[in-house]
Write an enzyme that holds these catalytic residues in place. Structure first.
Site, PDB file in Angstrom:
ATOM      1  N   LYS A   1     -29.097   5.489 -19.291  1.00 41.77           N
ATOM      2  CA  LYS A   1     -28.994   4.489 -19.567  1.00 41.77           C
ATOM      3  C   LYS A   1     -29.316   4.158 -20.824  1.00 41.77           C
ATOM      4  O   LYS A   1     -29.431   2.632 -20.925  1.00 41.77           O
ATOM      5  CB  LYS A   1     -30.526   4.270 -18.003  1.00 41.77           C
ATOM      6  CG  LYS A   1     -30.604   4.642 -16.715  1.00 41.77           C
ATOM      7  CD  LYS A   1     -30.786   3.869 -15.762  1.00 41.77           C
ATOM      8  CE  LYS A   1     -30.718   4.480 -14.916  1.00 41.77           C
ATOM      9  NZ  LYS A   1     -31.464   5.851 -14.389  1.00 41.77           N
TER      10      LYS A   1
ATOM     11  N   HIS B   1     -40.342   8.363 -26.527  1.00 45.94           N
ATOM     12  CA  HIS B   1     -40.907   8.981 -25.432  1.00 45.94           C
ATOM     13  C   HIS B   1     -39.510   9.394 -25.032  1.00 45.94           C
ATOM     14  O   HIS B   1     -39.116  10.783 -24.128  1.00 45.94           O
ATOM     15  CB  HIS B   1     -41.591   8.611 -24.665  1.00 45.94           C
ATOM     16  CG  HIS B   1     -41.908   9.333 -23.447  1.00 45.94           C
ATOM     17  ND1 HIS B   1     -40.674   9.020 -22.185  1.00 45.94           N
ATOM     18  CD2 HIS B   1     -42.417   9.845 -22.597  1.00 45.94           C
ATOM     19  CE1 HIS B   1     -41.047  10.076 -21.171  1.00 45.94           C
ATOM     20  NE2 HIS B   1     -42.179   9.923 -21.548  1.00 45.94           N
ATOM     21  N   ASN B   2     -38.081   8.448 -24.250  1.00 46.11           N
ATOM     22  CA  ASN B   2     -37.908   9.135 -23.467  1.00 46.11           C
ATOM     23  C   ASN B   2     -36.431   9.678 -24.678  1.00 46.11           C
ATOM     24  O   ASN B   2     -35.838  10.676 -24.633  1.00 46.11           O
ATOM     25  CB  ASN B   2     -37.270   7.425 -23.420  1.00 46.11           C
ATOM     26  CG  ASN B   2     -36.671   7.204 -22.382  1.00 46.11           C
ATOM     27  OD1 ASN B   2     -37.823   7.667 -21.463  1.00 46.11           O
ATOM     28  ND2 ASN B   2     -36.351   6.263 -21.098  1.00 46.11           N
TER      29      ASN B   2
ATOM     30  N   ASN C   1     -37.856  -0.143 -19.117  1.00 45.45           N
ATOM     31  CA  ASN C   1     -37.551  -0.418 -19.879  1.00 45.45           C
ATOM     32  C   ASN C   1     -36.847  -0.489 -20.648  1.00 45.45           C
ATOM     33  O   ASN C   1     -35.326  -0.961 -21.217  1.00 45.45           O
ATOM     34  CB  ASN C   1     -36.515   1.135 -19.271  1.00 45.45           C
ATOM     35  CG  ASN C   1     -37.203   2.840 -19.891  1.00 45.45           C
ATOM     36  OD1 ASN C   1     -38.383   2.301 -19.918  1.00 45.45           O
ATOM     37  ND2 ASN C   1     -36.408   3.439 -18.410  1.00 45.45           N
TER      38      ASN C   1
ATOM     39  N   ASN D   1     -40.736 -11.006  -4.049  1.00 45.23           N
ATOM     40  CA  ASN D   1     -39.166 -10.623  -4.543  1.00 45.23           C
ATOM     41  C   ASN D   1     -38.646 -11.540  -3.836  1.00 45.23           C
ATOM     42  O   ASN D   1     -38.786 -12.521  -3.119  1.00 45.23           O
ATOM     43  CB  ASN D   1     -38.702  -9.041  -3.486  1.00 45.23           C
ATOM     44  CG  ASN D   1     -38.103  -8.494  -3.770  1.00 45.23           C
ATOM     45  OD1 ASN D   1     -38.350  -7.755  -4.681  1.00 45.23           O
ATOM     46  ND2 ASN D   1     -37.275  -8.443  -3.167  1.00 45.23           N
TER      47      ASN D   1
ATOM     48  N   LYS E   1     -42.270   4.609 -25.662  1.00 52.37           N
ATOM     49  CA  LYS E   1     -41.506   4.366 -25.085  1.00 52.37           C
ATOM     50  C   LYS E   1     -40.203   4.594 -24.916  1.00 52.37           C
ATOM     51  O   LYS E   1     -39.756   5.867 -24.067  1.00 52.37           O
ATOM     52  CB  LYS E   1     -41.860   3.692 -23.104  1.00 52.37           C
ATOM     53  CG  LYS E   1     -40.609   4.235 -22.272  1.00 52.37           C
ATOM     54  CD  LYS E   1     -41.516   5.344 -21.688  1.00 52.37           C
ATOM     55  CE  LYS E   1     -40.870   5.709 -20.154  1.00 52.37           C
ATOM     56  NZ  LYS E   1     -39.201   5.367 -20.299  1.00 52.37           N
TER      57      LYS E   1
ATOM     58  N   SER F   1     -43.955   6.097 -17.873  1.00 48.61           N
ATOM     59  CA  SER F   1     -43.502   7.078 -17.083  1.00 48.61           C
ATOM     60  C   SER F   1     -44.143   7.877 -16.361  1.00 48.61           C
ATOM     61  O   SER F   1     -45.399   8.065 -16.222  1.00 48.61           O
ATOM     62  CB  SER F   1     -43.472   8.357 -18.779  1.00 48.61           C
ATOM     63  OG  SER F   1     -42.695   8.736 -18.021  1.00 48.61           O
ATOM     64  N   GLY F   2     -43.201   8.648 -15.322  1.00 50.00           N
ATOM     65  CA  GLY F   2     -43.447   9.537 -14.402  1.00 50.00           C
ATOM     66  C   GLY F   2     -42.339   8.592 -13.422  1.00 50.00           C
ATOM     67  O   GLY F   2     -43.012  10.013 -12.562  1.00 50.00           O
ATOM     68  N   GLY F   3     -41.811   7.699 -13.429  1.00 50.08           N
ATOM     69  CA  GLY F   3     -40.588   8.044 -12.337  1.00 50.08           C
ATOM     70  C   GLY F   3     -41.625   7.417 -10.786  1.00 50.08           C
ATOM     71  O   GLY F   3     -42.537   7.109 -11.317  1.00 50.08           O
TER      72      GLY F   3
ATOM     73  N   GLY G   1     -41.979  -0.295  -7.659  1.00 48.06           N
ATOM     74  CA  GLY G   1     -42.420  -1.909  -7.841  1.00 48.06           C
ATOM     75  C   GLY G   1     -43.258  -1.313  -6.865  1.00 48.06           C
ATOM     76  O   GLY G   1     -44.476  -1.551  -6.938  1.00 48.06           O
TER      77      GLY G   1
ATOM     78  N   GLU H   1     -37.708  13.753 -24.205  1.00 50.91           N
ATOM     79  CA  GLU H   1     -37.540  14.138 -22.838  1.00 50.91           C
ATOM     80  C   GLU H   1     -35.703  14.023 -23.071  1.00 50.91           C
ATOM     81  O   GLU H   1     -35.685  14.983 -22.298  1.00 50.91           O
ATOM     82  CB  GLU H   1     -37.215  12.385 -22.096  1.00 50.91           C
ATOM     83  CG  GLU H   1     -36.750  12.620 -20.596  1.00 50.91           C
ATOM     84  CD  GLU H   1     -36.892  11.476 -19.795  1.00 50.91           C
ATOM     85  OE1 GLU H   1     -38.490  10.358 -19.333  1.00 50.91           O
ATOM     86  OE2 GLU H   1     -35.919  10.804 -18.958  1.00 50.91           O
TER      87      GLU H   1
ATOM     88  N   ARG I   1     -24.638  14.379 -24.361  1.00 52.65           N
ATOM     89  CA  ARG I   1     -24.551  14.466 -22.644  1.00 52.65           C
ATOM     90  C   ARG I   1     -23.116  13.355 -22.937  1.00 52.65           C
ATOM     91  O   ARG I   1     -22.336  13.443 -21.581  1.00 52.65           O
ATOM     92  CB  ARG I   1     -25.531  13.166 -22.257  1.00 52.65           C
ATOM     93  CG  ARG I   1     -26.942  14.009 -22.470  1.00 52.65           C
ATOM     94  CD  ARG I   1     -27.251  12.799 -21.286  1.00 52.65           C
ATOM     95  NE  ARG I   1     -29.616  13.361 -21.307  1.00 52.65           N
ATOM     96  CZ  ARG I   1     -30.375  12.670 -20.603  1.00 52.65           C
ATOM     97  NH1 ARG I   1     -29.856  11.150 -19.992  1.00 52.65           N
ATOM     98  NH2 ARG I   1     -31.246  12.943 -20.440  1.00 52.65           N
TER      99      ARG I   1
HETATM  100  C1  6PG Z   1     -39.374   8.020 -17.123  1.00 53.92           C
HETATM  101  C2  6PG Z   1     -37.749   8.234 -17.778  1.00 53.92           C
HETATM  102  C3  6PG Z   1     -37.603   7.154 -17.107  1.00 53.92           C
HETATM  103  C4  6PG Z   1     -35.923   7.266 -17.590  1.00 53.92           C
HETATM  104  C5  6PG Z   1     -35.489   7.619 -16.798  1.00 53.92           C
HETATM  105  C6  6PG Z   1     -33.691   7.635 -16.537  1.00 53.92           C
HETATM  106  O1  6PG Z   1     -40.776   8.013 -18.637  1.00 53.92           O
HETATM  107  O2  6PG Z   1     -40.622   7.942 -16.450  1.00 53.92           O
HETATM  108  O3  6PG Z   1     -37.830   8.157 -18.923  1.00 53.92           O
HETATM  109  O4  6PG Z   1     -37.758   5.809 -17.294  1.00 53.92           O
HETATM  110  O5  6PG Z   1     -35.118   5.840 -16.772  1.00 53.92           O
HETATM  111  O6  6PG Z   1     -35.737   9.588 -17.334  1.00 53.92           O
HETATM  112  O7  6PG Z   1     -33.141   7.747 -17.837  1.00 53.92           O
HETATM  113  P1  6PG Z   1     -32.241   8.498 -18.418  1.00 53.92           P
HETATM  114  O8  6PG Z   1     -30.834   7.330 -16.982  1.00 53.92           O
HETATM  115  O9  6PG Z   1     -31.208   7.690 -19.514  1.00 53.92           O
HETATM  116  O10 6PG Z   1     -31.944   9.594 -18.018  1.00 53.92           O
END
Ligand code: 6PG
Length: 479
Positions: free
Chosen positions: A266, A192-193, A109, A33, A189, A135-137, A15, A196, A293
């Site tokens: 997650k 996308h995950n 997410n 917050n 998204k 996405s992008g952390g 955030g 990923e 996993r």
């Molecule tokens: C993103 C990632 C992100 C995701 C983490 C954790 O696109 O920035 O996908 O959104 O939350 O990568 O995912 P896991 O804990 O399931 O590995």
């Protein structure tokens, strides 16, 4: 005074970074917050920036220009469309304070079905809701993420200036488009995950083969660094090289070798699997990644089984240089399969929901900012831009050619891993998909015979028109 262009609720790291990103593009941004001291500290730390802090939601809402645009960055944990979570709680608090056409954006997410529920609920209240995948952390949030917003099309013109200014850019194109209505953004998204997960597992399988073949961690780091100069160039390959280089400060050991081999997750990968099953779409590479996993997390069972269940000795006879080339090709080919599957699922779901998804534009916004950003997404973008009706990515001339030229090495890697007892579930699943998809005739004829045998389920015949069903009087089986 209503002065802020944009508001954000939830000042955890993502955030905070998003706020700083939006602010740096010339917008005034209101922040809130639940723990008010976090807001105060944040404002104090960033004196001089165009930030408006509030201690109550009422003041926060009042500080925003209309239509208000409020992004919620709190953790969602609803895994069904009916469960209520922190996102719902914030929405409920906001509803009485908002006015017609104001916009709430959920940038977490969230499960796309929960997004659909919220979209419909807020529409009844004449408010607008956008479920936006981001996405992008942490770094992406600060410098430029890939953004996948859904929600009513009317929100796009309002949000476009902010979204486009904060998103990553590739060749001058911002990595954000309006994905589609309702839950389409969070859905994309989610896939996308899933992709990923597939990319990460394939990289881990390559690493594991190298490890069993006797490469040092430094040698492996050099391989990934080198791959990142070529057709595999991508964020995940890049961070893999860097992760392998990293030494533990105390012992000097590569940190990767000190990390316990139990993977967390997650939920977005598992949701992808469930959705694929609901739509009868094969995503075997992504399945293998999620299941890998799960098995990794069962460490105790694995350790016990390692003393009980026998396997072959590792027997890799190819030279190191040849192995690097072969594993490179296996990784590239499997990665293509993983994207082919993920995009097939997006296409199928998009058609079912009538979302009007554009795969070329979706691939284009994944080229920058997001975790799966990669050089080869340019090729995927070109493939769908050139042929929007492409049935499967594997059939695009460029990818067909890559699969053709890499497959010998790909097969050898799957074979050598199998013969040496090194698990490579995502490499093998990808190859199994490729070989099944390209088989004009599969053994499902025998399967149909079995079904008809025990359940009179009937079958079609090769020598009769499609759509006619037959049954055989099979012999009785005793015992
Ligand atoms: C993103 C990632 C992100 C995701 C983490 C954790 O696109 O920035 O996908 O959104 O939350 O990568 O995912 P896991 O804990 O399931 O590995």
């Amino acid at each position: 005074m209503s002065q802020a262009d944009f508001g954000l609720i939830g000042l955890a790291v993502m955030g905070q970074n998003l706020v700083l990103n939006v602010e740096s593009r010339g917008f005034t941004i209101a922040v809130f917050n639940r723990t008010t001291s976090v807001t105060d500290e944040f404002i104090a730390k960033h004196q001089g920036k165009k930030l408006v802090g509030s201690h109550t939601l009422e003041d926060f809402v009042k500080s925003l220009k209309r239509p208000r645009k409020i992004q919620i960055m709190v953790k969602s944990n609803a895994v069904t469309d009916s469960e209520r979570d922190a996102v719902d709680a914030v929405i409920e608090q906001l509803i009485p304070l908002l006015e017609e056409d104001d916009i709430i954006i959920d940038g977490g997410n969230s499960f796309y079905k929960a997004t659909e529920r919220r979209d419909a609920y807020l529409a009844e209240k004449k408010l607008r809701f956008i479920g936006a995948g981001v996405s992008g952390g942490e770094e992406g949030a600060r410098k430029g993420p890939s953004i996948m917003p859904g929600g009513p099309p009317s929100t796009w013109e309002v949000m476009k200036p902010i979204f486009e200014s904060i998103a990553a850019k590739v060749d001058g194109e911002p990595c954000v488009i309006h994905i589609g209505p309702g839950g389409a953004g969070h859905y994309v998204k989610m896939i996308h995950n899933g992709i990923e997960y597939g990319d990460m597992q394939l990289i881990c399988e390559a690493y594991n083969i190298f490890k069993h073949a006797g490469f040092t961690t430094d040698e492996m780091a050099a391989i990934f660094n080198d791959w990142n100069e070529g057709e595999l160039l991508s964020y995940l390959i890049q961070i893999t090289g860097k992760a392998l280089e990293q030494k533990d400060a105390e012992t000097g050991t590569p940190i990767v070798e000190l990390i316990v081999d139990k993977a967390g997750q997650k939920g977005t990968g598992q949701w992808t699997l469930l959705n694929a099953a609901e739509n009868a779409v094969v995503i075997s590479t992504i399945n293998a990644a999620v299941e890998a996993r799960i098995l990794s997390s069962q460490k105790k069972q694995r350790v016990a089984a390692s003393a009980e269940l026998k396997g072959p000795a590792v027997n890799i006879t190819v030279s190191k240089a040849d192995l690097v080339k072969k594993v490179h090709d296996a990784l590239y080919a499997s990665k293509i399969i993983s994207y082919a599957q993920g995009l097939d699922l997006i296409k199928t779901m998009g058609e079912k929901k009538n979302w009007g998804l554009d795969l070329g534009r979706i691939a284009a916004i994944w080229r920058g900012g997001c975790i799966i950003r990669a050089r080869f997404l340019n090729r995927i973008t070109d493939a769908y831009r050139g042929n929007p009706g492409l049935v499967n990515l594997m059939l695009d001339p460029f990818f067909k050619d890559v699969l053709g030229r890499t497959q010998q090495n790909w097969r050898e890697v799957v074979s050598l891993a199998t013969l040496s007892g090194i698990p490579a579930p995502a490499f093998s699943a990808s190859l199994g998909y490729y070989d099944s998809y390209r088989a004009a005739r599969l053994p499902a004829n025998l399967l149909q015979a079995q079904r008809d045998f025990f359940g009179a389920h009937t079958y079609e015949r090769t020598d009769k028109p499609e759509g006619q069903f037959f049954h055989t009087d099979w012999p009785e089986v005793i015992g």
